[in-house]
Each structure stands twice: as structure tokens, then as C-alpha cells.
Design an enzyme around this catalytic site. Structure first.
Site, PDB file in Angstrom:
ATOM      1  N   GLY A 238      25.847  71.709  25.351  1.00  0.00           N
ATOM      2  CA  GLY A 238      26.076  70.439  26.023  1.00  0.00           C
ATOM      3  C   GLY A 238      26.375  70.492  27.495  1.00  0.00           C
ATOM      4  N   GLU A 288      26.218  77.276  22.071  1.00  0.00           N
ATOM      5  CA  GLU A 288      24.837  76.859  21.765  1.00  0.00           C
ATOM      6  C   GLU A 288      24.228  76.076  22.926  1.00  0.00           C
ATOM      7  OE1 GLU A 288      25.238  74.429  18.270  1.00  0.00           O
ATOM      8  OE2 GLU A 288      26.390  75.936  17.208  1.00  0.00           O
ATOM      9  N   GLY A 290      21.629  74.870  25.652  1.00  0.00           N
ATOM     10  CA  GLY A 290      20.182  74.866  25.826  1.00  0.00           C
ATOM     11  C   GLY A 290      19.825  74.426  27.234  1.00  0.00           C
ATOM     12  N   ARG A 291      20.168  73.170  27.559  1.00  0.00           N
ATOM     13  CA  ARG A 291      19.819  72.594  28.858  1.00  0.00           C
ATOM     14  C   ARG A 291      20.319  73.466  30.020  1.00  0.00           C
ATOM     15  NH1 ARG A 291      18.957  67.159  29.690  1.00  0.00           N
ATOM     16  NH2 ARG A 291      19.976  66.759  27.705  1.00  0.00           N
ATOM     17  N   CYS A 358      -1.405  54.202  29.654  1.00  0.00           N
ATOM     18  CA  CYS A 358      -1.518  52.739  29.642  1.00  0.00           C
ATOM     19  C   CYS A 358      -0.244  52.045  29.187  1.00  0.00           C
ATOM     20  CB  CYS A 358      -2.660  52.339  28.745  1.00  0.00           C
ATOM     21  SG  CYS A 358      -4.158  53.143  29.247  1.00  0.00           S
ATOM     22  N   GLU A 359       0.857  52.314  29.801  1.00  0.00           N
ATOM     23  CA  GLU A 359       2.030  51.463  29.600  1.00  0.00           C
ATOM     24  C   GLU A 359       2.961  51.578  30.797  1.00  0.00           C
ATOM     25  OE1 GLU A 359       5.397  52.776  26.947  1.00  0.00           O
ATOM     26  OE2 GLU A 359       3.701  53.412  25.730  1.00  0.00           O
TER      27      GLU A 359
END
Ligand SMILES: Cc1ncc(COP(=O)(O)O)c(C=O)c1O
Length: 434
Positions: A238, A288, A290-291, A358-359
Site C-alpha cells: 500500500g 506485500e 507492489g506500486r 470512442c468514448e
């Protein structure tokens, strides 16, 4: 800290000119810095070296097998979710035996695969899951190592979609029910209670919620040690990273270059706050993250297709889209956008930076001030190493991007751009339509 910096006018990753990679492999392409990942890993390991530490890189952030091998070489295990991620660890020639298996819906087949490969521990999220793991372990004639994920009901003060430790989130077992869950676990013949786990959310920019959660759970951890002889406590991942102004100062080591009072959460602040709380427990501590490990280690390269001057608004249309990097569309996230070739002689441009899908959600930035860049020139989305490629899709039959790993002055393609044939290989027209 990261290794993306301008050498003269040209943006480099370590010693490699990013434009060279863009020309060679095309765009959109993710580029990762091996040295940045190694620095992040070491910084975390050194910061918490007073503890008996096991770093399990949360591979959901970026699961390219080259990165897994790199982290494994550095000494990491993995926080993995699902059979696909177990197979990736194996494909990387890395170790499942020092990895933990998270997730709220593990299937019997996935549990079996994890047990056959000697998983370090299952992180269990509900009582029915205990029964399922016990059943599979019994079938295989083994004992399954488990820890229960405890939900401490702490607000991580991050985006609602990545907050995981509140009582109304789907994760873990509430602290007040956790003792009963452990008692239930102790009665299953094919389970071994090994530890306890928590994870309160992602992209935390302050250490306070970590402290609050650890303090809240610590008395219970002590009870578990006395009752069941648990040997580890996983405090999850986190740790947040900086997304804004990643290159603004031009400083190579920009993170450390921030004034002390504006510095975001660093491994050093994290360690200084948590080591004194965790050390007295006398347990192995599992992390743990990750980021933090990969976020600032990667960029997404894109090419400018057009500059469309609208009524009161400019649109910089690039060849990357929300399918390649969904974070801005999904979480309203900010990514710094910089030209690969910086030219102080150019005019400034204020534009929405958009992809060709296309959005209207296919927008990376609104009213962003940039250096004017023309058709065919390259830009980079900074801090795109985490939850970039792994969250990509094939919307509008767009190919999955290429991925390149840089180390020093060398680089290699670690994932070729997907071809159209690969994309439709599993599709077929049924007989009744022929
Ligand atoms: C159980 C668990 N551990 C670790 C992580 C990694 O989080 P981060 O990438 O923010 O470090 C996550 C992310 O969702 C998670 O669910």
C-alpha cells in the site's frame, strides 16, 4: 527515486534514449528501469533491516515474467492472486515457496496448484474458504499453511476503489470475528495456522493509517502467537508513490529533492514508524508492496497523432488510450506527461490529452499545460509502471502494448506487441452461422 531524466533535450531511462526505443518498437510501449526497481527493493529491505523480513512483491502491480525474475534475483517472493499468477511465477523460474496466495475467491484448482508448488501460506478471507482449503489439502494428503486476513476497519485515506481495510469492504474477517475464525481454523485437520495478515489499501501517502492498523491488530497478534504459535505477521502493501511533478525539477533523484515537510511517504518514514511497533512481536514480518516497487520504475511511451484545435479547447490526440493505461479513466488519476524531446524554444500548449477510443472517458489529462508537440513526436506518461500493463484491455481491438526493460545502457523487448492474429486466435464462427 527513479532513473528517468533528461540528457540534454532527450528523455532517458538510465542511459538509454527513450526515443530510440519508441522508433525501434513503435508505440504505445511500456519501458521499465531495472535499476529503479532494484533501488526500491533495497531501500525497503534496508529500511526495515531490523526485522526478520520477507518481501513478497505484489505482482498484480506488474507481472511481466522478466520483472518477476528481477525481483526474485533480489530475494523477493510474491504476493499472488490466482492460478495465472502462480503459473507466471513458475514461468519466471522464481519461487512459489516464498510466496503468499491472496484473494477472496480461490478455486479448488488454484488451491491445488498452490499446494503442489509448496506455497508459503494462504491468506484466507472467509470461513467458507477455510473449509475449501482444508478439503483440497485433505485430498492431496498434505497440510495447508494458512493465515487469516483481518480487516481492522481503518480508513486508508486513499481512493474509494482501492481502500480495502474498512468494515464495508469485501476483504478479510472483521477483527471482532477473527478469534472465532482462528478457532474454527484450528479444528480443521488439514490446516496449519502460520500467521496473520492485513492490507488496508493502496496508494497511501501518509504513514498514519499503517500505524493505526498495526496498533489496532497488535494485541490480537500477541494472542495468536500465544495460542497457536504463529510465526509471521503480514502487514500487506500500500505504500504510495508520487505521481505529480515527477520530472518537474529535472532532478534525477527528485523524490529526495522534495523539501522535507512536503516529502511523501518514503520507505524511511514508513520504517521509522513501523519497526518499533513490529520488532517487539518477535515474528517474521511479511511486506506485500507492489506500486512502490514498480510505479516510478515505468513510463508509457506514445506518439502524437494530431493536435485538434476545438472551440475553446485543444485536444492532443495520441496513439495510447484508456485500454493501455486505464488509471486516469478509472480513478481520475494524475500522470505527468512530458515530451521525449524537450525544446525550450517551443510555445506552451494547454490541451486535453486523449486517446483514439470512442468514448469521452478516454482522456489522460484535462487542460494540461505542455510544451507544444507536433504530429509524429513522442511523449511519455510518467509513473506508469504499476497497474498499467496489468490492467490493460483490448477495447476497440487494440493490441496489448509492447514492454521493454532497460538496464544501464542496454535494453531488451520483454513482451512483443500483440498481433491481430494472436488476439482472435480463440474466436470462431459457429457452424449454425455458416
Ligand atoms: C492483499 C494485497 N496485498 C498487497 C497489495 C499491493 O498493494 P500496493 O500495490 O498498493 O502496494 C494489494 C493491492 O491491492 C493487495 O490486495
Amino acid at each position: 527515486m527513479h532513473h528517468f531524466h533528461y540528457v540534454g533535450p532527450n528523455l532517458h531511462c538510465e542511459s538509454v534514449d527513450l526515443a530510440e526505443i519508441a522508433r525501434l518498437y513503435g508505440t504505445p510501449t511500456y519501458v521499465y528501469s531495472a535499476e529503479t526497481m532494484a533501488d526500491n527493493y533495497r531501500r525497503l529491505a534496508e529500511g526495515l533491516s531490523g526485522l526478520d523480513l520477507q518481501i513478497c512483491y505484489a505482482m498484480k502491480a506488474n507481472s511481466n515474467i522478466a520483472l518477476l525474475r528481477h525481483f526474485s534475483n533480489l530475494g523477493a517472493g510474491f504476493d499472488l492472486v490466482g492460478g495465472g499468477e502462480i503459473k507466471r511465477v513458475l514461468a519466471a523460474g522464481a519461487n512459489v515457496k516464498s510466496s503468499v496466495f491472496a484473494g477472496i475467491g480461490k478455486t479448488e484448482a488454484e488451491i491445488q496448484l498452490a499446494l503442489e508448488n509448496g506455497i508459503f501460506s494462504f491468506h484466507v478471507e472467509s470461513e467458507p474458504e477455510l473449509a475449501r482449503i482444508n478439503h483440497v489439502a485433505g485430498k492431496l494428503g498434505v497440510k495447508a499453511p494458512i493465515a487469516i486476513r483481518v480487516n481492522p476497519d481503518v480508513d486508508a485515506h486513499t481512493h474509494a476503489k482501492i481502500t480495502t481495510g474498512k468494515s464495508d469492504n469485501k476483504f478479510g474477517i472483521p477483527l471482532k470475528h477473527a478469534a472465532a475464525a482462528y478457532e474454527a481454523a484450528s479444528k480443521y485437520p488439514n490446516l496449519t495456522i502460520k500467521g496473520v495478515q492485513m492490507h488496508i489499501g493502496s496508494q497511501l501517502t501518509s504513514v498514519a493509517p499503517f500505524i493505526e492498523a498495526v496498533r489496532k491488530i497488535t494485541p490480537f497478534v500477541g494472542e495468536l502467537k500465544a495460542l497457536y504459535g504463529i510465526t509471521y505477521f503480514s502487514i500487506g502493501g500500500g505504500m504510495g508513490i508520487v505521481y505529480k511533478d515527477a520530472l518537474a525539477s529535472g532532478a534525477k533523484v527528485w523524490w529526495d529533492a522534495q523539501p522535507a515537510d512536503q516529502r511523501p511517504l518514503t520507505p524511511e518514514t514508513y520504517a521509522a514508524a513501523l519497526v518499533p511497533l513490529l520488532q517487539p512481536l518477535g515474528l517474521k514480518i511479511v511486506l506485500e508492496h507492489g506500486r512502490f516497487m514498480v510505479g516510478n520504475s515505468g513510463v508509457l511511451l506514445a506518439k502524437v497523432e494530431h493536435l485538434k484545435r476545438g472551440a475553446g479547447k485543444n485536444f492532443l490526440i495520441v496513439d495510447a488510450a484508456m485500454n493501455d493505461l486505464v488509471r486516469p479513466a478509472m480513478y481520475e488519476s494524475y500522470h505527468e506527461i512530458v515530451p521525449l524531446h524537450r525544446d525550450s524554444g517551443r510555445r506552451a500548449l494547454v490541451a486535453d490529452v486523449v486517446g483514439p477510443i470512442c468514448e469521452s472517458g478516454d482522456c489522460f489529462a484535462k487542460d494540461r499545460q505542455l510544451q507544444e508537440v507536433g504530429e509524429g513526436e513522442y511523449i511519455a506518461f510518467m509513473s506508469a509502471g504499476a497497474y498499467g500493463y496489468t490492467m490493460a484491455s483490448r477495447y476497440n481491438t487494440r493490441a496489448m502494448a509492447a514492454e521493454v526493460l532497460v538496464k544501464g545502457g542496454t535494453f531488451e523487448l520483454i513482451n512483443a506487441r500483440e498481433t491481430f492474429e494472436q488476439q482472435i486466435a480463440g474466436e470462431k464462427i459457429p457452424a449454425f452461422l455458416k
